[in-house]
Design a protein around this motif. Structure first.
Motif, PDB file in Angstrom:
ATOM      1  N   ALA A  58      21.253  43.243  32.452  1.00  0.00           N
ATOM      2  CA  ALA A  58      22.123  42.232  33.054  1.00  0.00           C
ATOM      3  C   ALA A  58      23.037  41.593  32.017  1.00  0.00           C
ATOM      4  O   ALA A  58      24.043  40.968  32.365  1.00  0.00           O
ATOM      5  N   LYS A  59      22.706  41.743  30.747  1.00  0.00           N
ATOM      6  CA  LYS A  59      23.482  41.113  29.686  1.00  0.00           C
ATOM      7  C   LYS A  59      24.467  42.056  28.996  1.00  0.00           C
ATOM      8  O   LYS A  59      25.289  41.607  28.199  1.00  0.00           O
ATOM      9  N   ILE A  60      24.385  43.335  29.295  1.00  0.00           N
ATOM     10  CA  ILE A  60      25.218  44.315  28.589  1.00  0.00           C
ATOM     11  C   ILE A  60      25.852  45.288  29.580  1.00  0.00           C
ATOM     12  O   ILE A  60      25.176  45.769  30.504  1.00  0.00           O
ATOM     13  N   PRO A 136      24.826  37.264  25.768  1.00  0.00           N
ATOM     14  CA  PRO A 136      23.499  36.915  25.251  1.00  0.00           C
ATOM     15  C   PRO A 136      22.935  35.621  25.854  1.00  0.00           C
ATOM     16  O   PRO A 136      21.726  35.472  25.960  1.00  0.00           O
ATOM     17  N   THR A 137      23.807  34.694  26.205  1.00  0.00           N
ATOM     18  CA  THR A 137      23.368  33.427  26.806  1.00  0.00           C
ATOM     19  C   THR A 137      24.277  33.078  27.966  1.00  0.00           C
ATOM     20  O   THR A 137      25.303  33.729  28.196  1.00  0.00           O
ATOM     21  N   SER A 138      23.938  32.017  28.661  1.00  0.00           N
ATOM     22  CA  SER A 138      24.751  31.591  29.794  1.00  0.00           C
ATOM     23  C   SER A 138      26.068  30.959  29.354  1.00  0.00           C
ATOM     24  O   SER A 138      27.005  30.853  30.143  1.00  0.00           O
ATOM     25  N   TRP A 139      26.131  30.515  28.093  1.00  0.00           N
ATOM     26  CA  TRP A 139      27.328  29.823  27.620  1.00  0.00           C
ATOM     27  C   TRP A 139      28.168  30.630  26.630  1.00  0.00           C
ATOM     28  O   TRP A 139      29.219  30.182  26.194  1.00  0.00           O
ATOM     29  N   THR A 196      33.682  34.150  23.608  1.00  0.00           N
ATOM     30  CA  THR A 196      33.983  32.971  24.422  1.00  0.00           C
ATOM     31  C   THR A 196      32.740  32.107  24.553  1.00  0.00           C
ATOM     32  O   THR A 196      31.669  32.591  24.961  1.00  0.00           O
ATOM     33  N   ALA A 197      32.892  30.831  24.185  1.00  0.00           N
ATOM     34  CA  ALA A 197      31.797  29.862  24.317  1.00  0.00           C
ATOM     35  C   ALA A 197      32.198  28.783  25.313  1.00  0.00           C
ATOM     36  O   ALA A 197      33.346  28.305  25.299  1.00  0.00           O
ATOM     37  N   LYS A 198      31.271  28.393  26.185  1.00  0.00           N
ATOM     38  CA  LYS A 198      31.542  27.375  27.210  1.00  0.00           C
ATOM     39  C   LYS A 198      30.641  26.168  26.978  1.00  0.00           C
ATOM     40  O   LYS A 198      29.437  26.300  26.787  1.00  0.00           O
TER      41      LYS A 198
END
Length: 206
Positions: A58-60, A136-139, A196-198
């Motif tokens: 789901a991450k790649i 890798p993460t949600s953000w 991109t970081a949120k």
């Protein structure tokens, strides 16, 4: 005598696709053939493409594309020694003065041009790209793209050896034939990375 004929274009296309939830593929190929209005004006070209999408988690997700084109175009001749130009600038007076020309301009009948002159371009091109998306993460998400474009080109202006019966229409040096060749090899490689970081700044300021 006919100085041109009807042209014909033909294309043959095939493709196949399939896959699962983890990977999907699409492969296609195309063959083009084009016969011009003169015997020394024709094209034969083959191209193939492949596209693969993979989602190992789901991450790649990964996408790979490759394409290849190869073919040769015979351009004919219509800048002084073409059948059309010879017809336009022909004259019955020329036919009487030099019967071998049959009255065609520039002293060269169409069948001589078709047999002697061959202007061609051979082209081979490969393109490929790889796109890698990672979450890798949600953000935070990141993406990397790599690409390659290679082109090989061979341009030739070939004048074949002139048969004995047509040699009076050419100078001694021209009758021996000639070859002008221009080759080019071009390679482009590219790479691109983005991240991109949120952040929710509203909650940080409260």
């Amino acid at each position: 005598r006919v100085v041109s004929s009807s042209s014909m274009s033909q294309r043959i296309f095939s493709s196949v696709s399939g896959g699962t939830n983890l990977a999907q593929y699409y492969v296609s190929s195309t063959y083009d053939t084009d016969k011009g209005i003169e015997p020394n004006n024709y094209l034969d070209r083959f191209s193939g493409n492949a596209n693969i999408n993979m989602t190992p988690s789901a991450k790649i997700d990964v996408n790979a594309r490759v394409g290849y084109v190869t073919g040769t175009t015979h351009l004919g001749s219509d800048y002084g020694l073409g059948a059309m130009a010879g017809t336009l600038f022909g004259s019955p007076i020329l036919a009487q003065a030099v019967p071998l020309t049959r009255g065609y301009g520039f002293n060269v009948p169409p069948e001589v041009v078709w047999s002697v002159v061959d202007n061609s371009q051979e082209l081979n091109r490969f393109t490929g790209s790889l796109t890698f998306n990672h979450r890798p993460t949600s953000w935070f998400t990141q993406r990397f793209i790599a690409g390659l474009d290679q082109t090989s080109e061979d341009n030739q202006n070939l004048n074949n050896f002139v048969p004995t019966e047509w040699k009076p229409l050419f100078s001694a040096s021209a009758a021996k034939g000639s070859l002008l060749q221009d080759t080019r090899d071009i390679t482009y490689a590219s790479g691109d990375y983005s991240g991109t970081a949120k952040f929710d700044l509203t909650k940080s300021l409260v």
